[in-house]
Motif scaffolding. Structure first.
Motif, mmCIF file in Angstrom:
data_model
loop_
_atom_site.group_PDB
_atom_site.id
_atom_site.type_symbol
_atom_site.label_atom_id
_atom_site.label_comp_id
_atom_site.label_asym_id
_atom_site.label_seq_id
_atom_site.Cartn_x
_atom_site.Cartn_y
_atom_site.Cartn_z
ATOM 1 N N ALA A 17 0.821 -1.209 0.000
ATOM 2 C CA ALA A 17 0.000 0.000 0.000
ATOM 3 C C ALA A 17 0.854 1.258 0.000
ATOM 4 N N THR A 18 2.138 1.131 0.379
ATOM 5 C CA THR A 18 3.010 2.300 0.388
ATOM 6 C C THR A 18 3.524 2.632 -1.012
ATOM 7 N N LEU A 19 3.351 1.720 -1.961
ATOM 8 C CA LEU A 19 3.803 1.950 -3.323
ATOM 9 C C LEU A 19 2.667 2.550 -4.149
ATOM 10 N N LEU A 99 14.361 6.825 -11.260
ATOM 11 C CA LEU A 99 15.170 5.623 -11.454
ATOM 12 C C LEU A 99 14.575 4.656 -12.474
ATOM 13 N N HIS A 100 13.265 4.685 -12.671
ATOM 14 C CA HIS A 100 12.649 3.788 -13.650
ATOM 15 C C HIS A 100 13.151 4.072 -15.068
ATOM 16 N N SER A 186 12.924 -8.145 -11.227
ATOM 17 C CA SER A 186 13.736 -7.967 -10.028
ATOM 18 C C SER A 186 14.216 -6.529 -9.901
ATOM 19 N N ARG A 187 14.683 -5.954 -10.998
ATOM 20 C CA ARG A 187 15.134 -4.557 -11.001
ATOM 21 C C ARG A 187 13.976 -3.633 -10.655
ATOM 22 N N HIS A 188 12.807 -3.900 -11.241
ATOM 23 C CA HIS A 188 11.628 -3.075 -10.991
ATOM 24 C C HIS A 188 11.240 -3.084 -9.513
ATOM 25 N N LYS A 189 11.262 -4.255 -8.902
ATOM 26 C CA LYS A 189 10.908 -4.364 -7.489
ATOM 27 C C LYS A 189 11.882 -3.568 -6.631
ATOM 28 N N ARG A 190 13.162 -3.633 -6.971
ATOM 29 C CA ARG A 190 14.173 -2.901 -6.205
ATOM 30 C C ARG A 190 13.976 -1.392 -6.342
ATOM 31 N N ILE A 191 13.693 -0.933 -7.559
ATOM 32 C CA ILE A 191 13.459 0.504 -7.767
ATOM 33 C C ILE A 191 12.216 0.952 -7.009
ATOM 34 N N ALA A 192 11.172 0.137 -7.040
ATOM 35 C CA ALA A 192 9.949 0.479 -6.324
ATOM 36 C C ALA A 192 10.207 0.622 -4.829
ATOM 37 N N ASN A 199 6.249 0.998 -11.986
ATOM 38 C CA ASN A 199 5.957 1.154 -13.405
ATOM 39 C C ASN A 199 4.822 0.174 -13.714
ATOM 40 N N PRO A 200 3.602 0.666 -13.947
ATOM 41 C CA PRO A 200 2.454 -0.234 -14.131
ATOM 42 C C PRO A 200 2.539 -1.087 -15.384
ATOM 43 N N TYR A 201 3.420 -0.722 -16.318
ATOM 44 C CA TYR A 201 3.536 -1.484 -17.563
ATOM 45 C C TYR A 201 4.445 -2.700 -17.399
#
Length: 211
Positions: A17-19, A99-100, A186-192, A199-201
């Motif tokens: 919920a924090t994202l 960062l995305h 994995s990269r996306h999760k770390r950036i989030a 990034n919803p896409y």
């Protein structure tokens, strides 16, 4: 006083919920983000260069921070002037700190593609050693990251209201042909985790069809 006990399900819900799926609102100092978060956090243990897939253990002199949506095109879209002038624009600083949009790239590759437009060039244009095709102002990334580029482009276009740097149809085709792999996820999760937005896409690639 009652103690609060959190079940694993509740904890996951609270963390997720924090994202948010909106803009980067956590960072607005590009130089600090590049030094402390991009190289100092996201790639602190090394990784692989985005286009050429070359392993690295640290930044070194052959690598630089690149951008799926080049900052020169961001400046053009915002009409904020030169890089120095845009550095005083809070909107530009926010976008340039996202960062995305950042990727580790070889210096020579980034220099060649800064003003390029993404396109399918076809087999008549020879690939270089990294699988990149270039012709005039057009740039075709290696097949294995075409989807990554498409989803990064969709994020920047939709999140910040920037124009497409190429045909939307081309990006949609790349998105379908190259779905998110483990490395991208994995990269996306770390950036989030670092930046606080998704990034919803990447989480739902079919959303790109709606742009």
């Amino acid at each position: 006083m009652k103690k609060l006990f959190l079940t694993p399900t509740t904890l996951v819900f609270l963390l997720s919920a924090t994202l948010v799926t909106g803009q980067n609102t956590r960072f607005s100092d590009p130089e600090t983000v590049i030094r402390d978060q991009f190289w100092g956090n996201l790639y602190t243990d090394g990784g692989r260069s985005f286009f050429c897939d070359a392993p690295f253990s640290r930044k070194g002199f052959v690598l630089t921070e690149g951008y799926i949506y080049p900052l020169a095109d961001v400046r053009d879209a915002l009409s904020c002037g030169t890089a120095r002038q845009c550095g005083k624009d809070n909107r530009y600083r926010q976008i340039a700190s996202d960062l995305h949009n950042m990727i580790p790239v070889r210096n020579r590759t980034e220099l060649r593609r800064r003003n390029a437009r993404y396109e399918d060039l076809g087999v008549t244009v020879k690939e270089d050693e990294c699988g990149i095709r270039e012709s005039g102002p057009f740039f075709e990334p290696p097949t294995r990251v075409k989807g990554d580029v498409a989803r990064g482009m969709g994020y920047m276009v939709n999140t910040y209201g920037l124009p497409w740097l190429g045909s939307a149809r081309v990006f949609q085709n790349w998105n379908r042909a190259d779905p998110p792999d483990d490395r991208e996820v994995s990269r996306h999760k770390r950036i989030a985790e670092i930046q606080g937005n998704e990034n919803p896409y990447i989480t739902d690639p079919m959303r790109l069809e709606q742009l």
